[in-house]
Write an enzyme that holds these catalytic residues in place. Sequence first.
Site, PDB file in Angstrom:
ATOM      1  N   HIS A   1       2.700  69.827 -33.716  1.00  0.00           N
ATOM      2  CA  HIS A   1       3.533  69.811 -34.910  1.00  0.00           C
ATOM      3  C   HIS A   1       4.985  70.034 -34.501  1.00  0.00           C
ATOM      4  CE1 HIS A   1       2.365  74.200 -34.612  1.00  0.00           C
ATOM      5  NE2 HIS A   1       3.678  74.252 -34.567  1.00  0.00           N
TER       6      HIS A   1
HETATM    7  C1  T46 Z   1       4.161  77.069 -32.836  1.00  0.00           C
HETATM    8  C2  T46 Z   1       3.081  77.368 -31.871  1.00  0.00           C
HETATM    9  C3  T46 Z   1       3.573  77.695 -30.506  1.00  0.00           C
HETATM   10  C4  T46 Z   1       0.264  82.201 -40.429  1.00  0.00           C
HETATM   11  O1  T46 Z   1      -0.322  82.459 -41.496  1.00  0.00           O
HETATM   12  N1  T46 Z   1       1.416  82.878 -40.092  1.00  0.00           N
HETATM   13  C5  T46 Z   1       2.095  82.630 -38.942  1.00  0.00           C
HETATM   14  O2  T46 Z   1       3.127  83.280 -38.691  1.00  0.00           O
HETATM   15  C6  T46 Z   1       1.597  81.612 -38.056  1.00  0.00           C
HETATM   16  C7  T46 Z   1       2.318  81.292 -36.758  1.00  0.00           C
HETATM   17  C8  T46 Z   1       0.451  80.939 -38.413  1.00  0.00           C
HETATM   18  N2  T46 Z   1      -0.197  81.245 -39.574  1.00  0.00           N
HETATM   19  C9  T46 Z   1      -1.443  80.532 -39.907  1.00  0.00           C
HETATM   20  C10 T46 Z   1      -1.249  79.049 -40.226  1.00  0.00           C
HETATM   21  C11 T46 Z   1      -2.552  78.420 -39.759  1.00  0.00           C
HETATM   22  O3  T46 Z   1      -3.495  78.484 -40.799  1.00  0.00           O
HETATM   23  O4  T46 Z   1      -2.299  80.572 -38.782  1.00  0.00           O
HETATM   24  C12 T46 Z   1      -3.018  79.355 -38.645  1.00  0.00           C
HETATM   25  C13 T46 Z   1      -2.781  78.787 -37.257  1.00  0.00           C
HETATM   26  O5  T46 Z   1      -1.436  78.329 -37.180  1.00  0.00           O
HETATM   27  P1  T46 Z   1      -1.067  77.014 -36.356  1.00  0.00           P
HETATM   28  O6  T46 Z   1      -2.132  76.009 -36.504  1.00  0.00           O
HETATM   29  O7  T46 Z   1       0.294  76.609 -36.766  1.00  0.00           O
HETATM   30  O8  T46 Z   1      -1.086  77.594 -34.865  1.00  0.00           O
HETATM   31  P2  T46 Z   1      -0.549  76.939 -33.521  1.00  0.00           P
HETATM   32  O9  T46 Z   1      -0.950  77.837 -32.430  1.00  0.00           O
HETATM   33  O10 T46 Z   1      -0.922  75.509 -33.423  1.00  0.00           O
HETATM   34  O11 T46 Z   1       1.042  76.992 -33.679  1.00  0.00           O
HETATM   35  C14 T46 Z   1       1.705  78.228 -33.627  1.00  0.00           C
HETATM   36  C15 T46 Z   1       2.857  78.240 -34.628  1.00  0.00           C
HETATM   37  O12 T46 Z   1       2.381  77.907 -35.944  1.00  0.00           O
HETATM   38  C16 T46 Z   1       3.927  77.271 -34.301  1.00  0.00           C
HETATM   39  O13 T46 Z   1       5.096  77.645 -34.962  1.00  0.00           O
HETATM   40  O14 T46 Z   1       5.173  76.530 -32.472  1.00  0.00           O
HETATM   41  O15 T46 Z   1       2.229  78.421 -32.325  1.00  0.00           O
END
Ligand code: T46
Length: 137
Positions: free
Chosen positions: A54
């Site tokens: 993303h």
């Molecule tokens: C990035 C990479 C390096 C939350 O509720 N609060 C938060 O602060 C974050 C970061 C995530 N979430 C929830 C949203 C999703 O339902 O946790 C779940 C997993 O998030 P995401 O799929 O976005 O996770 P990654 O590891 O793919 O990405 C994260 C960060 O979202 C993003 O900003 O750059 O780590």
Amino acid sequence: MNGVETTIHDCHIIQLRTILRDEGKLTIIQNEKFDLKRVYYIYDVPEKAERGHHAHKTLHQLIVAISGSFHIKLDDGTRVWNVTLRDPKKGLLIRPGIWRELSDFSKGAICLVMASELYNEEDYIRNYYNFLEFKNV
Ligand code: T46
């Protein structure tokens, strides 16, 4: 900084101030290019799992491998930069408008992320074609 116009050249490896002693090392993250509002960390990532895929419209981030290593592919819609983080004394500064994919997490890797804003799903672009549209590519 406008996320539409940023390129991978706006992203950098930052050398973090580190105090080396016989008793161990201490690394300081302080006033690194943006005001910090949120910290989170990713760990226990299974072998072969990938994260990210993303971009963010406005978010600035600093990412540090505080343990182990992992690979990050950054993409501005035109160019790609592949980085492996494995040194807790170095942070990767990611500006808004950059697609990222995290992979190749080593066993025990911990990915520490410092972010300029609170969590806001509206800030995410999770579809690559929408990302290219956002970047006017
Ligand atoms: C990035 C990479 C390096 C939350 O509720 N609060 C938060 O602060 C974050 C970061 C995530 N979430 C929830 C949203 C999703 O339902 O946790 C779940 C997993 O998030 P995401 O799929 O976005 O996770 P990654 O590891 O793919 O990405 C994260 C960060 O979202 C993003 O900003 O750059 O780590």
